[in-house]
Structure formats: C-alpha cells, structure tokens
Design a protein around this motif. Sequence first.
Motif, PDB file in Angstrom:
ATOM      1  N   ARG A  47       0.817  -1.231   0.000  1.00 33.22           N
ATOM      2  CA  ARG A  47       0.000   0.000   0.000  1.00 33.22           C
ATOM      3  C   ARG A  47       0.842   1.268   0.000  1.00 33.22           C
ATOM      4  NH1 ARG A  47      -4.949  -1.533  -1.825  1.00 33.22           N
ATOM      5  NH2 ARG A  47      -5.344  -3.563  -0.961  1.00 33.22           N
ATOM      6  N   GLY A  48       2.116   1.124  -0.347  1.00 32.58           N
ATOM      7  CA  GLY A  48       3.009   2.262  -0.436  1.00 32.58           C
ATOM      8  C   GLY A  48       4.358   1.810  -0.961  1.00 32.58           C
ATOM      9  N   THR A  49       5.308   2.722  -0.923  1.00 34.45           N
ATOM     10  CA  THR A  49       6.682   2.427  -1.346  1.00 34.45           C
ATOM     11  C   THR A  49       7.626   2.932  -0.260  1.00 34.45           C
ATOM     12  OG1 THR A  49       6.932   4.572  -2.445  1.00 34.45           O
ATOM     13  CG2 THR A  49       6.043   2.746  -3.785  1.00 34.45           C
ATOM     14  N   ARG A  50       8.896   2.600  -0.388  1.00 37.60           N
ATOM     15  CA  ARG A  50       9.870   3.124   0.584  1.00 37.60           C
ATOM     16  C   ARG A  50       9.919   4.653   0.529  1.00 37.60           C
ATOM     17  NH1 ARG A  50      13.639  -0.101   3.319  1.00 37.60           N
ATOM     18  NH2 ARG A  50      13.461  -2.283   2.754  1.00 37.60           N
ATOM     19  N   GLU A  51       9.749   5.201  -0.662  1.00 34.80           N
ATOM     20  CA  GLU A  51       9.790   6.656  -0.825  1.00 34.80           C
ATOM     21  C   GLU A  51       8.510   7.324  -0.321  1.00 34.80           C
ATOM     22  OE1 GLU A  51      10.215   4.481  -3.542  1.00 34.80           O
ATOM     23  OE2 GLU A  51      12.379   4.432  -3.169  1.00 34.80           O
ATOM     24  N   ASN A  52       7.394   6.629  -0.426  1.00 36.35           N
ATOM     25  CA  ASN A  52       6.094   7.169  -0.021  1.00 36.35           C
ATOM     26  C   ASN A  52       5.282   6.055   0.662  1.00 36.35           C
ATOM     27  OD1 ASN A  52       4.047   9.091   0.226  1.00 36.35           O
ATOM     28  ND2 ASN A  52       3.065   8.393  -1.654  1.00 36.35           N
ATOM     29  N   PRO A  53       5.662   5.729   1.903  1.00 37.84           N
ATOM     30  CA  PRO A  53       5.005   4.604   2.579  1.00 37.84           C
ATOM     31  C   PRO A  53       3.538   4.867   2.867  1.00 37.84           C
ATOM     32  CG  PRO A  53       6.818   5.497   3.920  1.00 37.84           C
ATOM     33  CD  PRO A  53       6.674   6.364   2.714  1.00 37.84           C
ATOM     34  N   GLY A  54       2.761   3.800   2.777  1.00 36.38           N
ATOM     35  CA  GLY A  54       1.364   3.846   3.188  1.00 36.38           C
ATOM     36  C   GLY A  54       1.252   3.314   4.606  1.00 36.38           C
ATOM     37  N   LEU A  55       0.027   3.019   5.017  1.00 40.03           N
ATOM     38  CA  LEU A  55      -0.219   2.463   6.348  1.00 40.03           C
ATOM     39  C   LEU A  55      -1.119   1.247   6.243  1.00 40.03           C
ATOM     40  CD1 LEU A  55      -0.972   5.701   8.401  1.00 40.03           C
ATOM     41  CD2 LEU A  55       1.040   4.233   8.634  1.00 40.03           C
ATOM     42  N   VAL A  56      -0.762   0.214   6.977  1.00 41.22           N
ATOM     43  CA  VAL A  56      -1.613  -0.970   7.079  1.00 41.22           C
ATOM     44  C   VAL A  56      -1.808  -1.300   8.548  1.00 41.22           C
ATOM     45  CG1 VAL A  56      -1.070  -1.894   4.796  1.00 41.22           C
ATOM     46  CG2 VAL A  56       0.353  -2.533   6.759  1.00 41.22           C
ATOM     47  N   LEU A  57      -2.728  -2.205   8.792  1.00 45.06           N
ATOM     48  CA  LEU A  57      -3.095  -2.537  10.158  1.00 45.06           C
ATOM     49  C   LEU A  57      -2.060  -3.395  10.863  1.00 45.06           C
ATOM     50  CD1 LEU A  57      -6.842  -3.328   9.616  1.00 45.06           C
ATOM     51  CD2 LEU A  57      -5.896  -1.375  10.838  1.00 45.06           C
ATOM     52  N   GLY A  58      -1.976  -3.150  12.144  1.00 44.70           N
ATOM     53  CA  GLY A  58      -1.213  -3.987  13.051  1.00 44.70           C
ATOM     54  C   GLY A  58      -2.020  -4.135  14.323  1.00 44.70           C
ATOM     55  N   LEU A  59      -1.698  -5.127  15.082  1.00 47.44           N
ATOM     56  CA  LEU A  59      -2.291  -5.318  16.399  1.00 47.44           C
ATOM     57  C   LEU A  59      -1.278  -4.731  17.373  1.00 47.44           C
ATOM     58  CD1 LEU A  59      -4.893  -6.584  17.469  1.00 47.44           C
ATOM     59  CD2 LEU A  59      -3.633  -8.709  17.808  1.00 47.44           C
ATOM     60  N   ASP A  60      -1.656  -3.637  18.031  1.00 51.48           N
ATOM     61  CA  ASP A  60      -0.738  -2.898  18.887  1.00 51.48           C
ATOM     62  C   ASP A  60      -1.158  -3.009  20.349  1.00 51.48           C
ATOM     63  OD1 ASP A  60       1.492  -1.382  19.399  1.00 51.48           O
ATOM     64  OD2 ASP A  60       0.718   0.466  18.511  1.00 51.48           O
ATOM     65  N   ARG A  61      -0.224  -2.790  21.249  1.00 58.35           N
ATOM     66  CA  ARG A  61      -0.472  -2.943  22.681  1.00 58.35           C
ATOM     67  C   ARG A  61      -1.542  -1.994  23.194  1.00 58.35           C
ATOM     68  NH1 ARG A  61       5.627  -3.060  24.327  1.00 58.35           N
ATOM     69  NH2 ARG A  61       5.269  -0.832  24.273  1.00 58.35           N
ATOM     70  N   GLY A  62      -2.317  -2.495  24.158  1.00 56.74           N
ATOM     71  CA  GLY A  62      -3.302  -1.682  24.849  1.00 56.74           C
ATOM     72  C   GLY A  62      -4.714  -1.881  24.344  1.00 56.74           C
ATOM     73  N   GLY A  63      -5.672  -1.829  25.256  1.00 57.71           N
ATOM     74  CA  GLY A  63      -7.081  -1.897  24.880  1.00 57.71           C
ATOM     75  C   GLY A  63      -7.546  -3.306  24.583  1.00 57.71           C
ATOM     76  N   SER A  64      -8.501  -3.389  23.662  1.00 58.83           N
ATOM     77  CA  SER A  64      -9.024  -4.676  23.229  1.00 58.83           C
ATOM     78  C   SER A  64      -9.389  -4.577  21.759  1.00 58.83           C
ATOM     79  CB  SER A  64     -10.245  -5.078  24.064  1.00 58.83           C
ATOM     80  OG  SER A  64     -11.309  -4.190  23.830  1.00 58.83           O
ATOM     81  N   CYS A  65      -9.572  -5.721  21.142  1.00 61.87           N
ATOM     82  CA  CYS A  65      -9.850  -5.746  19.709  1.00 61.87           C
ATOM     83  C   CYS A  65     -10.847  -6.846  19.398  1.00 61.87           C
ATOM     84  CB  CYS A  65      -8.550  -5.998  18.942  1.00 61.87           C
ATOM     85  SG  CYS A  65      -8.764  -6.052  17.151  1.00 61.87           S
ATOM     86  N   LYS A  66     -11.947  -6.462  18.745  1.00 56.77           N
ATOM     87  CA  LYS A  66     -12.873  -7.457  18.198  1.00 56.77           C
ATOM     88  C   LYS A  66     -12.352  -7.860  16.834  1.00 56.77           C
ATOM     89  CE  LYS A  66     -17.267  -6.955  20.352  1.00 56.77           C
ATOM     90  NZ  LYS A  66     -18.693  -6.958  20.165  1.00 56.77           N
ATOM     91  N   GLY A  67     -12.375  -9.148  16.602  1.00 58.36           N
ATOM     92  CA  GLY A  67     -11.919  -9.668  15.322  1.00 58.36           C
ATOM     93  C   GLY A  67     -12.559 -11.009  15.063  1.00 58.36           C
ATOM     94  N   ALA A  68     -11.969 -11.763  14.149  1.00 56.93           N
ATOM     95  CA  ALA A  68     -12.498 -13.076  13.782  1.00 56.93           C
ATOM     96  C   ALA A  68     -11.579 -14.163  14.295  1.00 56.93           C
ATOM     97  CB  ALA A  68     -12.647 -13.185  12.272  1.00 56.93           C
ATOM     98  N   GLY A  69     -12.182 -15.141  14.943  1.00 59.52           N
ATOM     99  CA  GLY A  69     -11.464 -16.341  15.337  1.00 59.52           C
ATOM    100  C   GLY A  69     -11.802 -17.440  14.351  1.00 59.52           C
ATOM    101  N   PHE A  70     -10.772 -18.071  13.803  1.00 59.41           N
ATOM    102  CA  PHE A  70     -10.953 -19.159  12.843  1.00 59.41           C
ATOM    103  C   PHE A  70     -10.485 -20.461  13.465  1.00 59.41           C
ATOM    104  CE2 PHE A  70     -10.243 -15.348  10.317  1.00 59.41           C
ATOM    105  CZ  PHE A  70     -11.259 -15.417   9.381  1.00 59.41           C
ATOM    106  N   ARG A  71     -11.376 -21.447  13.528  1.00 55.67           N
ATOM    107  CA  ARG A  71     -10.981 -22.774  13.988  1.00 55.67           C
ATOM    108  C   ARG A  71     -10.550 -23.581  12.775  1.00 55.67           C
ATOM    109  NH1 ARG A  71     -15.576 -25.329  16.154  1.00 55.67           N
ATOM    110  NH2 ARG A  71     -15.746 -26.492  14.225  1.00 55.67           N
TER     111      ARG A  71
END
Length: 181
Positions: A47-71
């Motif tokens: 979603r970007g380049t080294r010269e013009n980086p974009g942003l993508v998701l990460g799971l970062d410390r703190g709080g809580s996160c709703k997501g999908a659990g896959f069995r």
Amino acid sequence: MTADMDEFWVFGYGSLMWNPGFDYEAREIVTAQGFHRALCIHSWVHRGTRENPGLVLGLDRGGSCKGAGFRVAPGNRDDVIAYLRERELVTNVYLERRLKIKFGDGRTATALTYIADRKHLQYAAGLTVDDAARIVAASEGKSGRNADYVANTVEHLKQLGIRDHWMEAVAEKMRALLQAA
C-alpha cells in the motif's frame, strides 16, 4: 469455560477477517484483550513504497480488539501456519504470538496471531487521525491505493458488526482529503 485444548485457532483483525486465504471449520467474532487494531505499520510494498510509505493494520499494545477467530482442522494446522508466515512475515514487521481470545458466550481459547513489532523500522507510533488520513490518502503500492484498503477495511468491519471508531474517523478524514484534491 475454555474451548477444547486441542483446537487450533487463528485470530484475524484486518483483511484476514474477510480474506483468510486458508480453509477453516468455523469463524466466530471474538475479542482479544491487551491489544487494539491500529494503522501502525508503514507499508513499503502493498500500500506504499519506501519513498512514499502507506499504512496498514497492526495489532498494537493496549485496549481490546474485536476480530475473527478461525478454527482450523487439526490436519490443516501446519499448512495454515506456513501460509500465514509467508503472508504476514514479508518484512518481519509482525511478531507471531499466541493470545487468549474470548467468544461471545464467554468461552476462551488461545489463538495464533501477528502483532506489531514496536522495534521495527516500519512501526508507525502514535499517529493522529489527521496524520493517518493524510498518509493513506497519498500512498499507493503494488496491491493498490492505500485509501481503498482503509475504505474496504471499514466497510467489512461494519458488515461483520464491528465498530472501530478510530478507523472510521480516519476513513472519513481521508475521503475529505481526496475530495478536496
């Protein structure tokens, strides 16, 4: 009450939620404590380049996160792990971890997931909504425009019944910037 200890679960918080890329037996909306979803990874490839980086998701410390659990079926475990490592560890900005997930009915399980490596050069700490929207509106990589990634993420979260107010605010600001351009 915990899920069966022999079960193998994967926790997805971004595109993995609607585009897992692997076979699974069940998908449930779950919550992970101690981490939150954030646009905290500079994207140099998709979603970007080294010269013009974009942003993508990460799971970062703190709080809580709703997501999908896959069995995942026991016989697919090793293949799924290999696939996820190839998908998520392209530049090693994520750390492979196991964390506790909680189901809507109160059960818990341990799930494999990938969290942001705060020591990695691509980690983007503490961005405001305005900063994130500005970066996203101006970047593009081999997988397309960063703005499309964010808009698609917000739409899919809503379809799954997950509200992420910070992501929604970034998407709204991003749209305003793109319309003004």
